[in-house]
Design an enzyme around this catalytic site. Structure first.
Site, PDB file in Angstrom:
ATOM      1  N   GLY A 206       0.797  -1.214   0.000  1.00  0.00           N
ATOM      2  CA  GLY A 206       0.000   0.000   0.000  1.00  0.00           C
ATOM      3  C   GLY A 206       0.828   1.261   0.000  1.00  0.00           C
ATOM      4  O   GLY A 206       1.985   1.281  -0.453  1.00  0.00           O
ATOM      5  N   GLY A 208       2.253   4.779   2.147  1.00  0.00           N
ATOM      6  CA  GLY A 208       2.650   5.221   3.471  1.00  0.00           C
ATOM      7  C   GLY A 208       4.137   5.048   3.688  1.00  0.00           C
ATOM      8  O   GLY A 208       4.864   4.528   2.832  1.00  0.00           O
ATOM      9  N   ILE A 210       5.911   3.155   5.833  1.00  0.00           N
ATOM     10  CA  ILE A 210       6.436   1.789   5.952  1.00  0.00           C
ATOM     11  C   ILE A 210       6.472   1.090   4.591  1.00  0.00           C
ATOM     12  O   ILE A 210       7.518   0.529   4.215  1.00  0.00           O
ATOM     13  CB  ILE A 210       5.644   0.981   6.993  1.00  0.00           C
ATOM     14  N   GLU A 229      -3.796  -3.715  -5.141  1.00  0.00           N
ATOM     15  CA  GLU A 229      -4.955  -2.887  -5.471  1.00  0.00           C
ATOM     16  C   GLU A 229      -4.533  -1.505  -5.938  1.00  0.00           C
ATOM     17  O   GLU A 229      -5.137  -0.921  -6.820  1.00  0.00           O
ATOM     18  CB  GLU A 229      -5.910  -2.793  -4.289  1.00  0.00           C
ATOM     19  N   GLY A 327      -9.059  -2.896   0.986  1.00  0.00           N
ATOM     20  CA  GLY A 327      -8.638  -4.210   0.515  1.00  0.00           C
ATOM     21  C   GLY A 327      -7.861  -5.030   1.530  1.00  0.00           C
ATOM     22  O   GLY A 327      -7.403  -6.124   1.210  1.00  0.00           O
ATOM     23  N   LYS A 352       1.812   8.932  20.346  1.00  0.00           N
ATOM     24  CA  LYS A 352       1.921  10.062  21.286  1.00  0.00           C
ATOM     25  C   LYS A 352       3.170   9.956  22.157  1.00  0.00           C
ATOM     26  O   LYS A 352       3.109   9.891  23.379  1.00  0.00           O
ATOM     27  CB  LYS A 352       0.659  10.173  22.136  1.00  0.00           C
TER      28      LYS A 352
END
Length: 423
Positions: A206, A208, A210, A229, A327, A352
């Site tokens: 995906g 991002g 990472i 996807e 997905g 945080k």
């Protein structure tokens, strides 16, 4: 065959209580939606159905009630606040079932989409898209917003002029997604994951920090395949490095397979007229049964928190809805079906400034499970990998505590024993 439409033509195509389907991300036709908003008083109870809207609009924020409204299947920055304020509806789904869901719960009145200019054979391309709309080519009327900036791509996203109700033209640069900064925790997580990826594996990955870090570490791999996807910029880098050629794939050999693309102009230039890239309907790309045919699929996704059973809450933050399933569940299941599949769900161990653990005895109240305890394979933090598949509840809890931030391990162990997960 002249099918250019004016404003009156477009409004005339829309019946009372129509359901209009809009594609994901850059398939969103800004000019056509502008027309609908300006003329909303001529519309009656018309619904726009869409995942991942790009632009906040008056009909999304509830200002056109009774005329034009929004139904979301995946929240974005343009729709999140409206959902939280009760201005729009959110329909739960897994991505590969969205075309079937739309067929069953809407009247499929019209599809409005951006497309590349028509070629000499009379075909438009949906460009960065196939997603849930390409399923309906030839079966549902399409109105296209033709944009010279939309790349021409191949696969199941070609639509002939005879298959459309008409088109308008609007040349507008595509929206771009900026790459997030990669931190030390991202790099550590990425290293754990890449150590488990072998030459010849096929990747679903995906967007991002990472995923970008993972792709940055795979440039020396060879014969990787892509079945994902969403196409992102990192895949361009892997192709240029010689890491991706798809020759070891079990399906669509030699092809980069996706259902949509979202990234920078560099990505859009890469997919333009690139015969190695195929955009296919999400009902094919994300179907766990199809994913499993890629026997060496590696799925890499993210989550916001995990409980000691291994349940992953990936679509809520602090117990409030943030996105949707997308997905993740499709590929978690597909990786499990695959003969040599591997699934990785990644996250920082804390949020945080290390004051809150993302590994918890129980998920935050209000959170929902995206990937079930039965489908999860590996959970990864900056402290390591917890392999959960086939493990008992006690073994899972111990493994997850082992990759939690050290400051929370003693408390997690105490809670696990107190609640009978570990004896």
């Amino acid at each position: 065959m002249e099918k250019r439409l004016n404003i009156e033509d477009i409004i005339g195509l829309i019946e009372k209580e129509a359901d209009i389907i809009i594609p994901i991300a850059n398939g969103e036709p800004h000019y056509l939606l502008d027309i609908l908003e300006v003329n909303h008083t001529k519309l009656h109870e018309v619904k726009i159905h869409q995942m991942l809207a790009l632009r906040e609009r008056d009909y999304i924020t509830g200002k056109m009630k009774g005329h034009l409204s929004h139904i979301s299947y995946f929240l974005s920055g343009a729709t999140r606040k409206a959902y939280q304020e009760g201005k729009i509806e959110l329909v739960p789904n897994v991505f590969h079932e969205v075309p079937r869901m739309l067929q069953e719960i809407t009247n499929l009145s019209l599809i409005m989409s951006v497309a590349s200019p028509m070629d000499e054979h009379g075909y438009f391309s949906l460009g960065t898209q196939a997603d849930y709309v390409s399923e309906f080519i030839g079966h549902v009327p399409f109105v296209l917003e033709v944009n010279k900036h939309m790349p021409r791509t191949y696969g199941g996203n070609q639509i002939h002029i005879s298959q459309i109700a008409g088109y308008v033209e609007n040349d507008k640069p595509l929206s771009e997604e900026k790459s997030p900064l990669i931190g030390e925790k991202d790099l550590q997580i990425a290293e754990f994951v890449t150590n488990r990826i072998e030459n010849g594996d096929s990747l679903q990955i995906g967007i991002g920090a990472i995923p970008n870090a993972v792709m940055g570490m795979l440039k020396d791999h060879r014969h990787l395949g892509i079945h994902t996807e969403m196409l992102t910029d990192g895949i361009v880098d892997l192709v240029k490095a010689g890491a991706v050629d798809g020759t070891k794939k079990f399906t669509h050999k030699g092809k980069i397979v996706a259902t949509f693309a979202f990234g920078s102009q560099r990505l859009y230039d890469f997919i333009h007229e690139n015969p190695a890239v195929e955009f296919l309907p999400v009902s094919m790309v994300n179907d766990p049964r199809e994913i499993a045919k890629e026997e060496r699929i590696v799925s890499i996704n993210a989550t916001t928190e995990v409980d000691l059973y291994g349940q992953c809450a990936s679509e809520t933050v602090g117990g409030r809805y943030y996105s949707s399933t997308g997905g993740q569940a499709d590929f978690a299941r597909g990786a499990r079906f695959a003969k040599h599949g591997k699934g990785f769900i990644c996250m920082h161990s804390t949020v945080k400034n290390d004051t809150i653990s993302r590994i918890k005895l129980q998920l935050t109240p209000g959170s929902v499970v995206t990937t079930s305890k039965n489908d999860v394979d590996n959970i990864v933090t900056e402290y390591g990998i917890a392999s959960l598949y086939g493990k008992s509840l006690a073994e899972r809890a111990n493994a997850l505590i082992g990759i939690a931030h050290p400051a929370f391990r003693e408390e997690l162990l105490y809670d696990a024993k107190r609640n009978g997960i570990i004896y």
